[in-house]
Design an enzyme around this catalytic site. Structure first.
Site, mmCIF file in Angstrom:
data_model
loop_
_atom_site.group_PDB
_atom_site.id
_atom_site.type_symbol
_atom_site.label_atom_id
_atom_site.label_comp_id
_atom_site.label_asym_id
_atom_site.label_seq_id
_atom_site.Cartn_x
_atom_site.Cartn_y
_atom_site.Cartn_z
ATOM 1 C CG ASP A 178 -0.271 -0.202 2.684
ATOM 2 O OD1 ASP A 178 1.375 0.029 2.416
ATOM 3 O OD2 ASP A 178 -1.286 -0.622 4.016
ATOM 4 C CG ASP A 396 -9.164 2.298 1.054
ATOM 5 O OD1 ASP A 396 -7.997 2.071 0.654
ATOM 6 O OD2 ASP A 396 -9.512 2.554 1.724
ATOM 7 C CD GLU A 445 -4.026 5.803 2.416
ATOM 8 O OE1 GLU A 445 -4.402 6.123 3.294
ATOM 9 O OE2 GLU A 445 -4.280 4.985 1.299
ATOM 10 C CD GLU A 451 -7.233 5.786 7.544
ATOM 11 O OE1 GLU A 451 -8.318 5.358 7.944
ATOM 12 O OE2 GLU A 451 -6.858 6.388 5.766
#
Length: 630
Positions: A178, A396, A445, A451
């Site tokens: 990610d 996502d 992202e 977060e």
């Protein structure tokens, strides 16, 4: 009767060569085994390519102002049919100059000028296998790619690597699918053995070099850097063991952005290398600030029309152009991650979109990648969202840069553009030129953002020189309510909205936290999400980052710092003349604002708390001007 395969391939290769060249090819000197490609103008970065007479291997080094910044490093690629990293012989060289202008919809600078020199070196093995090495040099860096004719078979890997001085300071993020690894300082040789993000920054020979990649698509595979502790070598490792190819291939660019820290920060090289826009009409693409409700309201907000209307009301009061509805809105009521099979008829989203539109607020919605995985799913979701009037999608959990997922990106990018849906990718790849080719990609992202509960102030001050250099970054600043879960002060949190560029700048806090900080709230009312210019005023990765970004005739300045409290000295290098500068900083009882009139080039002082920062707004001063806010 069909055209023979050999004839068709020859014609296709000839077409590719004609596309790449604008000048007559230079005659090859059979004794020439070293070539130099320099950027336009004096003292520009330059690539030096060398063919070893003994091994037939090709290497590439990079210099800037006569100083070596990348030591001779191997280039090469291996396919099913041939090992194109050795036993090569030189065929010919062709040169051309690139001079382009283009305009983006978002980013650190909307108007772009591209000036590069390009050299194409052709090599072949004794069996006739062909490799073209295309090298470009510009004022802010050097890049190269491999171009192969058809019939080479699948790609099995690259031998590409980067050799750095062993003691070069390095800022590296551990590779994750990610792309959310935190950046940590090492030396080039001292970094632990492992895989790192290919956006790696090194301090070399009086300047900086940021490694990057551009023009990544489903034709290839994403790259990361493999390193063995004790060496300064960083090898390109691909996400796939085998890359499926059909016909001619141009690999992604291996880019080295190099210069002083201001040059690296300002660079648009990865966009400049990418293909031009595939979206003919971009008038519907509108960057802007966003009230994001996930960290503000969590799961409950995602399943509540009443809660979302309240957020819309707040965004409308502040004239914030968008509100983002995160996970939960299409799940079964009271259930989590269970998709309502009748979401198209049961959803309250059309009512929310109508309500928001009447108040001048656009709606962006979260959606899991698995809901858009197949053509049938995309045909169900995307036209429906467009018909409802949704303006953007936050997609996502891709969590892969392997070729099958990159092919999915290619498809979903074309289809979201066709349905006039702006895109925010999470759990995703990093930009790599995508925003020039697909300008409706507003942000991605690919960062350890707000977060995360383990971020450090050093990580926050490294991002403007690493991840955010290559494109928009959805860090989601503004989470004032997460006291104790973030490493920075309130004033630094305001400064992040400028220090970090994002075409959809998602504010992560609660309305209550904004109301408790009216100075921050008023600044958020003013800050744009697309910029006319960007300048680095002061910085050192892991220590401080102060960026000035111009929107129209005003400059917004954001500063973030790591370490102990201090008095920071900030040069106001935003142009000559007199400026009214309004600065928000941390005070004893909360945020405070200070106004002063300065001349361009002056230095002004800011009291910074530990892990602190500031945000400023500057406008031209003349008698009677008392504020830059509008």
């Amino acid at each position: 009767m069909g055209v023979p395969l050999r004839t068709a391939v020859a014609a296709l290769c000839a077409g590719l060569v004609a596309t790449f060249l604008t000048t007559e090819p230079a005659r090859a000197d059979p004794r020439e085994h070293t070539w130099t490609v320099s950027g336009p103008g004096a003292h520009q970065p330059a690539a030096r390519i060398r063919l070893d007479d003994t091994t037939g291997a090709v290497s590439l080094s990079v210099t800037r102002g006569g100083r070596t910044v990348i030591e001779p490093s191997p280039v090469g690629i291996v396919t099913e049919q041939a090992d194109l990293s050795k036993d090569l012989r030189f065929l010919d060289r062709k040169d051309r100059r690139i001079d382009e202008r283009y305009r983006t919809r978002s980013g650190k600078r909307l108007d772009r000028r591209v000036r590069m020199n390009e050299t194409r070196l052709s090599f072949a093995t004794s069996t006739g296998a062909r490799l073209d090495l295309v090298v470009r040099a510009s004022a802010d860096g050097v890049a190269y790619r491999y171009v192969l004719p058809g019939g080479h078979g699948d790609v099995l890997g690259e031998t590409s690597a980067f050799h750095l001085p062993a003691d070069a300071p390095a800022w590296l993020g551990t590779y994750r699918v990610d792309n959310e690894g935190q950046f940590v300082r090492y030396t080039a040789a001292g970094a632990p053995t492992g895989e790192y993000s290919d956006q790696a920054l090194f301090e070399t020979n009086g300047g900086y070099t940021l490694l990057a990649e551009s023009d990544l698509s489903g034709a290839y595979s994403g790259a990361r850097l493999a390193h063995t502790q004790g060496t300064g070598t960083y090898r390109i490792e691909l996400a796939d063991d085998r890359i499926d190819t059909d016909g001619p291939l141009a690999t992604p660019w291996r880019a080295m952005i190099t210069g002083d820290l201001a040059t690296v920060t300002r660079s648009t090289l990865t966009d400049d290398l990418a293909p031009e826009s595939k979206v003919p009409d971009t008038s519907w693409i509108r960057p802007g600030t966003v009230l994001w409700t996930w960290l503000a309201g969590g799961r409950e907000a995602g399943q509540s029309l009443a809660a979302q209307k309240a957020y819309v009301d707040y965004a409308a009061e502040r004239n914030w152009p968008y509100e983002a509805v995160d996970a939960g809105w299409y799940y079964k009521p009271g259930a989590w991650e269970t998709v309502d099979p009748d979401w198209q008829t049961n959803s309250w989203m059309p009512e929310l979109v109508r309500y928001a539109r009447a108040k001048g607020v656009g709606i962006v919605v979260w959606i899991h990648q698995r809901e858009l995985d197949t053509p049938e799913e995309r045909d169900r979701w995307l036209p429906t969202l467009e018909r409802w009037g949704v303006e953007g999608v936050k997609i996502d959990f891709m969590n892969s840069e392997a070729q099958p997922m990159l092919r999915w990106y290619d498809t979903v990018l074309a289809e979201t553009a066709a349905h006039h849906l702006m895109v925010d990718f999470h759990g995703s790849t990093i930009p790599k030129g995508i925003q020039r080719t697909w300008p409706h990609v507003m942000t991605l992202e690919g960062v350890a953002g707000e977060e995360k509960r383990t971020n450090t102030a050093a990580h926050l001050t490294t991002l403007p020189f690493t991840r955010n250099v290559i494109g928009s970054m959805d860090f989601t600043p503004g989470a004032f309510h997460r006291v104790g879960l973030r490493p920075n002060s309130d004033a630094a949190e305001v400064g992040l909205t400028v220090a970090y560029e994002s075409g959809l700048q998602m504010f992560a806090g609660t309305p209550q936290s904004y109301d408790q900080r009216p100075l921050a709230r008023a600044y958020f009312d003013q800050v744009p999400a697309a910029w006319d210019d960007t300048r680095l005023l002061a910085g050192r990765p892991g220590e401080e980052a102060v960026l000035a970004r111009r929107g129209g005739d005003r400059w917004f300045i954001g500063g973030v710092y790591a370490g102990a409290a201090r008095t920071a000295e900030v040069p106001l290098d935003i142009g000559a003349g007199r400026w009214l500068v309004e600065t928000i900083e941390d005070g004893a009882d909360g945020l405070v604002r200070r106004r002063q009139v300065l001349r361009g080039g002056d230095t002004f002082a800011v009291d910074v708390v530990a892990g602190g920062g500031f945000a400023s707004l500057a406008c031209r001063w003349r008698p009677g001007i008392t504020t830059c806010h509008r």
